[in-house]
Design an enzyme around this catalytic site. Structure first.
Site, PDB file in Angstrom:
ATOM      1  N   PHE A 316       0.898  -1.159   0.000  1.00 46.98           N
ATOM      2  CA  PHE A 316       0.000   0.000   0.000  1.00 46.98           C
ATOM      3  C   PHE A 316       0.942   1.216   0.000  1.00 46.98           C
ATOM      4  O   PHE A 316       1.336   1.700   1.065  1.00 46.98           O
ATOM      5  CB  PHE A 316      -0.860   0.035   1.269  1.00 46.98           C
ATOM      6  CG  PHE A 316      -1.843  -1.093   1.408  1.00 46.98           C
ATOM      7  CD1 PHE A 316      -1.420  -2.375   1.709  1.00 46.98           C
ATOM      8  CD2 PHE A 316      -3.201  -0.861   1.266  1.00 46.98           C
ATOM      9  CE1 PHE A 316      -2.331  -3.417   1.858  1.00 46.98           C
ATOM     10  CE2 PHE A 316      -4.118  -1.888   1.409  1.00 46.98           C
ATOM     11  CZ  PHE A 316      -3.683  -3.173   1.709  1.00 46.98           C
ATOM     12  N   ASP A 317       1.339   1.656  -1.168  1.00 44.93           N
ATOM     13  CA  ASP A 317       2.427   2.635  -1.213  1.00 44.93           C
ATOM     14  C   ASP A 317       2.061   3.980  -0.586  1.00 44.93           C
ATOM     15  O   ASP A 317       2.943   4.698  -0.120  1.00 44.93           O
ATOM     16  CB  ASP A 317       2.919   2.807  -2.652  1.00 44.93           C
ATOM     17  CG  ASP A 317       3.691   1.578  -3.116  1.00 44.93           C
ATOM     18  OD1 ASP A 317       4.683   1.228  -2.460  1.00 44.93           O
ATOM     19  OD2 ASP A 317       3.281   0.953  -4.099  1.00 44.93           O
ATOM     20  N   LEU A 318       0.776   4.318  -0.551  1.00 44.66           N
ATOM     21  CA  LEU A 318       0.388   5.588   0.085  1.00 44.66           C
ATOM     22  C   LEU A 318       0.192   5.401   1.587  1.00 44.66           C
ATOM     23  O   LEU A 318       0.744   6.149   2.392  1.00 44.66           O
ATOM     24  CB  LEU A 318      -0.886   6.154  -0.566  1.00 44.66           C
ATOM     25  CG  LEU A 318      -0.816   6.364  -2.085  1.00 44.66           C
ATOM     26  CD1 LEU A 318      -2.058   7.092  -2.590  1.00 44.66           C
ATOM     27  CD2 LEU A 318       0.430   7.133  -2.494  1.00 44.66           C
ATOM     28  N   GLU A 320       1.116   2.850   3.547  1.00 41.13           N
ATOM     29  CA  GLU A 320       2.190   2.198   4.297  1.00 41.13           C
ATOM     30  C   GLU A 320       3.511   2.973   4.248  1.00 41.13           C
ATOM     31  O   GLU A 320       4.378   2.758   5.092  1.00 41.13           O
ATOM     32  CB  GLU A 320       2.437   0.788   3.746  1.00 41.13           C
ATOM     33  CG  GLU A 320       1.338  -0.196   4.123  1.00 41.13           C
ATOM     34  CD  GLU A 320       1.625  -1.617   3.638  1.00 41.13           C
ATOM     35  OE1 GLU A 320       1.197  -2.558   4.312  1.00 41.13           O
ATOM     36  OE2 GLU A 320       2.245  -1.784   2.575  1.00 41.13           O
ATOM     37  N   GLY A 322       3.669   6.444   2.261  1.00 40.27           N
ATOM     38  CA  GLY A 322       3.431   7.876   2.074  1.00 40.27           C
ATOM     39  C   GLY A 322       3.887   8.376   0.713  1.00 40.27           C
ATOM     40  O   GLY A 322       5.093   8.492   0.456  1.00 40.27           O
ATOM     41  N   TYR A 325       5.801  11.629   1.283  1.00 31.50           N
ATOM     42  CA  TYR A 325       7.153  11.429   1.826  1.00 31.50           C
ATOM     43  C   TYR A 325       8.131  10.940   0.759  1.00 31.50           C
ATOM     44  O   TYR A 325       9.315  11.224   0.821  1.00 31.50           O
ATOM     45  CB  TYR A 325       7.117  10.381   2.935  1.00 31.50           C
ATOM     46  CG  TYR A 325       6.721  10.903   4.302  1.00 31.50           C
ATOM     47  CD1 TYR A 325       6.925  12.234   4.661  1.00 31.50           C
ATOM     48  CD2 TYR A 325       6.177  10.043   5.256  1.00 31.50           C
ATOM     49  CE1 TYR A 325       6.580  12.689   5.919  1.00 31.50           C
ATOM     50  CE2 TYR A 325       5.834  10.498   6.518  1.00 31.50           C
ATOM     51  CZ  TYR A 325       6.034  11.824   6.848  1.00 31.50           C
ATOM     52  OH  TYR A 325       5.705  12.270   8.090  1.00 31.50           O
ATOM     53  N   ALA A 398       8.679   4.549  -5.023  1.00 33.64           N
ATOM     54  CA  ALA A 398       8.275   3.563  -4.022  1.00 33.64           C
ATOM     55  C   ALA A 398       9.235   2.384  -4.111  1.00 33.64           C
ATOM     56  O   ALA A 398       8.902   1.340  -4.672  1.00 33.64           O
ATOM     57  CB  ALA A 398       6.841   3.135  -4.270  1.00 33.64           C
ATOM     58  N   TYR A 401       9.702   1.045  -7.865  1.00 25.13           N
ATOM     59  CA  TYR A 401       8.844   1.699  -8.854  1.00 25.13           C
ATOM     60  C   TYR A 401       8.850   3.217  -8.730  1.00 25.13           C
ATOM     61  O   TYR A 401       8.983   3.755  -7.637  1.00 25.13           O
ATOM     62  CB  TYR A 401       7.383   1.264  -8.664  1.00 25.13           C
ATOM     63  CG  TYR A 401       6.981   0.117  -9.558  1.00 25.13           C
ATOM     64  CD1 TYR A 401       6.802   0.308 -10.918  1.00 25.13           C
ATOM     65  CD2 TYR A 401       6.764  -1.151  -9.041  1.00 25.13           C
ATOM     66  CE1 TYR A 401       6.425  -0.746 -11.742  1.00 25.13           C
ATOM     67  CE2 TYR A 401       6.393  -2.209  -9.852  1.00 25.13           C
ATOM     68  CZ  TYR A 401       6.230  -1.991 -11.212  1.00 25.13           C
ATOM     69  OH  TYR A 401       5.869  -3.025 -12.015  1.00 25.13           O
ATOM     70  N   GLU A 402       8.626   3.891  -9.869  1.00 24.58           N
ATOM     71  CA  GLU A 402       8.303   5.320  -9.846  1.00 24.58           C
ATOM     72  C   GLU A 402       6.850   5.492 -10.270  1.00 24.58           C
ATOM     73  O   GLU A 402       6.407   4.851 -11.246  1.00 24.58           O
ATOM     74  CB  GLU A 402       9.183   6.105 -10.832  1.00 24.58           C
ATOM     75  CG  GLU A 402      10.363   6.816 -10.203  1.00 24.58           C
ATOM     76  CD  GLU A 402      11.444   5.860  -9.731  1.00 24.58           C
ATOM     77  OE1 GLU A 402      11.491   4.711 -10.211  1.00 24.58           O
ATOM     78  OE2 GLU A 402      12.252   6.265  -8.870  1.00 24.58           O
ATOM     79  N   HIS A 454      -1.456  -2.881 -10.141  1.00 28.92           N
ATOM     80  CA  HIS A 454      -1.311  -1.565  -9.503  1.00 28.92           C
ATOM     81  C   HIS A 454      -2.725  -0.999  -9.410  1.00 28.92           C
ATOM     82  O   HIS A 454      -3.302  -0.628 -10.437  1.00 28.92           O
ATOM     83  CB  HIS A 454      -0.468  -0.609 -10.359  1.00 28.92           C
ATOM     84  CG  HIS A 454       0.917  -1.107 -10.636  1.00 28.92           C
ATOM     85  ND1 HIS A 454       2.017  -0.715  -9.896  1.00 28.92           N
ATOM     86  CD2 HIS A 454       1.391  -1.950 -11.572  1.00 28.92           C
ATOM     87  CE1 HIS A 454       3.092  -1.297 -10.365  1.00 28.92           C
ATOM     88  NE2 HIS A 454       2.748  -2.055 -11.395  1.00 28.92           N
TER      89      HIS A 454
HETATM   90  N1  ABN Z   1       6.666  -0.741  -2.931  1.00 28.97           N
HETATM   91  C1  ABN Z   1       6.884  -0.942  -1.557  1.00 28.97           C
HETATM   92  C2  ABN Z   1       7.879  -0.008  -0.945  1.00 28.97           C
HETATM   93  C3  ABN Z   1       7.691   1.344  -1.084  1.00 28.97           C
HETATM   94  C4  ABN Z   1       8.605   2.204  -0.518  1.00 28.97           C
HETATM   95  C5  ABN Z   1       9.678   1.700   0.182  1.00 28.97           C
HETATM   96  C6  ABN Z   1       9.830   0.350   0.302  1.00 28.97           C
HETATM   97  C7  ABN Z   1       8.928  -0.498  -0.274  1.00 28.97           C
HETATM   98 CU    CU Z   2       3.979  -3.137 -12.532  1.00 26.54          CU
END
Ligand code: ABN
Ligand code: CU
Length: 682
Positions: A316-318, A320, A322, A325, A398, A401-402, A454
């Protein structure tokens, strides 16, 4: 003494910053003042988040309607901290009164993991004897531990460990050389890090071991590309120039552009938050409200390999980590081209210092191709008008990923959200000729990139000509009656079938490409004079896969928002986070956020009232070698389009680039090329 200083700082907030717009993000001095107030009260704390406590909507609406007379909503800070004993506290600080207004220990939760939290894990892994042993098993000798890296993720949820201990899972990699891409050398084991102890407490290892790949690196850095064939040489410069400057104005954080007015906020989780979005309708001679608040509120990236422990990979990239951030500091001429206005983002660090991401938000205009065109085939008379768009964007990283997030305003009253996915696939080790069983693809020898989705959750609080709105599902449907029947003799009848959502329970809906399903946010109290239909904005979104993890799976339970493409709830100031306020290590029992809100009042009225439409959209990603070693950006998009909102094309007053009427053609005239500033000369 301390109290005096706190009061001074609180005072400073109002003096130095001037009266902030009530929705402006907290400034550095407001963050500092908040920390001082908390320190004075509670001593040493670890700061997880200090962000604007958004004023209650009821207060805001009154102030927006009458800024000179209604009371200005107070500046308050929303707090998440971790005590030195590991306890989590949620609070609110009133910055104008200089005091803590709310403070509560929240048991059984884990707040999001910050980049500072993550940094620690790699160093611990490199020194940990159990990790060194595992590295030895896959063929990395102890003297190469400096070449071992990890992307620490929150553990997500693992029933063996529960929620009370703050845990991260370390996704392990090897880099033969510091400049090599680590994602070409994934390792097969996964250490678990306890943040309170600062130790590795467990390591998950697979039954079949996979030695580290000794294939040549697969890199995207300049040196490697130069050595492996070099760069293309046939590119000539494209320069974007705006010799007379930009066509937007910015006051504070309120942008005005081409009849649009929008306040640009930003927070640590959602990143960009757009508020108070309105459009000046020349025909009505009025500024018309459209959305009170728009944001990307949550996302989840579930991975599809069923083997333990990959079920834990669903970020949960937002919620978990941010999205704010993780936002990049943008560089002129690279991330955005042209005349750019940037906005910074101020945030709190773990120790309580205030810090800044410079150039976090980029605001700029781009040419947008043809706005409209028509040629009369009889005589070559023509009108063509070029469009431009205003883009408010940020990019966050994240881990691998970007995500590039573009909020795009069009001259015709459309708001578009575009997200581009780039960066690097999450990868896992594989043996030569190993069967991926369909759960992933070998994108490079020794590199298995697992299938994943995603899924993003867009939060829309509409305000279509006022607060009281209703959502209708719109499906293209065949007319009743078979061929030969009286009502549909030729069988060709079709129409827009509208289903009104009246309760949250009844609003749970999936996408249907067969019926071109869309959703209208309407003001039923105001009809378009010509069509007789309610003024509305339509959500047009066509990239809407189903959530692939099954009902009652961990992801299904934790990411309740992703079970359906649309949920509608009655507006509630406190309902901002569709997977819950604290997302790491939630078990999904019970599901946080949307499912919980709906279950608490499934039959609440959502017609003709203040509502929130939650929309989950995204892509299912089956990786392939073209996505590696770094992915070409994949765009996905959705539109919020005016429907029955205006009386005519609202962009008719954009000066044409070229126009020639039939009488001008007949008279042999050249026609006009607009020399207008807002238009491009053909
Ligand atoms: N995609 C998971 C993640 C995001 C940010 C930092 C570590 C892991
Ligand atoms: Cu992908």
């Amino acid at each position: 003494m301390v109290l005096e200083r706190v009061k001074q700082l609180a005072q400073q907030v109002t003096n130095t910053a001037g009266p902030a717009h009530p929705l402006d993000p907290l400034t550095l001095s407001e963050i500092e003042a908040t920390v001082s107030i908390l320190r004075a009260e509670y001593g040493k704390l670890y700061y997880n988040a200090i962000t604007l406590f958004e004023p209650p909507k009821a207060e805001m609406v009154k102030w927006l309607a009458s800024p000179d007379h209604a009371p200005r909503p107070q500046r308050k800070a929303d707090i998440v901290v971790i005590g030195t004993d590991g306890k989590v506290y949620d609070g609110v600080v009133n910055l104008e009164a200089g005091k803590v207004e709310k403070w509560a220990h929240t048991p059984g939760v884990q707040p999001l993991i910050t980049m500072e939290d993550l940094q620690a894990v790699e160093h611990v892994c490199r020194k940990d004897p159990k990790v060194i042993e595992q590295c030895g098993i896959v063929g990395i000798p102890p003297e190469e531990m400096h070449k071992v890296y990890c992307d620490p993720w929150t553990i997500g949820y693992d029933e063996r460990f529960g929620t009370s201990v703050r845990l991260q899972q370390a996704l392990m990699y090897y880099r033969p050389h510091v400049d090599d891409s680590q994602y070409s050398f994934p390792l097969d084991f996964c250490p678990i890090y306890d943040a309170n102890k600062g130790e590795i407490v467990h390591i998950d290892t697979p039954k079949v071991r996979r030695p580290v790949s000794r294939n040549p690196p697969n890199n995207y850095n300049v040196k490697d590309i130069q050595q492996s064939g070099g760069y293309r040489t046939d590119l000539k410069p494209i320069n974007i120039t705006q010799p007379e400057g930009v066509s937007f104005t910015i006051q504070g954080r309120v942008i005005k552009w081409q009849n649009w007015s929008v306040h640009v906020g930003f927070n640590y989780r959602e990143g960009i938050v757009l508020n108070n979005i309105s459009y000046f309708d020349k025909d009505e001679g009025a500024v018309r409200p459209i959305f009170y608040r728009l944001s990307l509120a949550e996302m989840v990236v579930p991975y599809g390999n069923p083997e333990h422990p990959h079920q834990r990979k669903h970020a949960f990239d937002l919620g978990e980590y941010g999205g704010g951030y993780m936002t990049n500091s943008l560089a002129l001429g690279c991330d955005c081209k042209g005349s750019i206005h940037y906005m910074d983002f101020d945030f709190v660090t773990k120790s309580g210092a205030a810090s800044t991401i410079k150039n976090a938000v980029c605001i700029h205009e781009e040419d947008a191709g043809i706005l409209y065109k028509h040629t009369d085939f009889r005589d070559d008379s023509v009108i063509v008008t070029r469009a431009r768009k205003l883009i408010v964007s940020h990019i966050f990283t994240a881990a691998n990923y970007e995500y590039c997030v573009y909020w795009i305003f069009h001259q015709d009253g459309t708001v578009q959200l575009e997200i581009k996915l780039t960066g690097i696939l999450n990868t896992y080790a594989m043996l030569p000729n190993e069967d991926t069983k369909g759960w992933g693809t070998q994108v490079y020898p020794g590199v298995n990139a697992h299938n994943h989705q995603h899924l993003f959750c867009l939060r829309i609080n509409p305000s279509i000509d006022g607060t009281d709105n209703t959502v209708f599902q719109v499906d293209a449907a065949q007319g009743a009656g078979e061929v030969g029947s009286a009502e549909n003799f030729y069988g060709n009848a079709f129409y827009a079938k509208k289903t009104k959502y009246t309760t949250p329970e009844g609003s749970k809906a999936d996408y249907d490409g067969k019926s071109s399903r869309s959703w209208d946010m309407c003001n039923e109290g105001k009809l378009n004079k010509y069509s007789g239909k309610p003024v509305s904005y339509k959500l047009v979104s066509r990239e809407v896969p189903m959530l692939l993890p099954k009902e009652n799976s961990l992801v299904w339970k934790r990411a309740g928002f992703a079970r359906h493409a649309v949920h509608v709830t009655k507006y509630d100031d406190a309902q901002l986070h569709p997977a819950g306020r604290h997302v790491p290590q939630t078990s999904g029992e019970p599901s946080q956020g949307i499912p919980q809100w709906i279950a608490s009042n499934p039959t609440q009225n959502i017609a003709n009232t203040d509502i929130v439409l939650w929309h989950t959209f995204g892509i299912t990603h089956f990786p392939s070698p073209e996505d590696f070693p770094v992915m070409p950006a994949e765009p996905m998009t959705l539109l919020l389009r005016p429907r029955n909102f205006f009386l005519r094309n609202p962009a008719l007053d954009v000066p044409p680039s070229f126009a020639r009427t039939p009488s001008e053609v007949a008279a042999g005239k050249q026609g006009c090329c607009s020399k207008d500033k807002a238009s491009v000369l053909v």
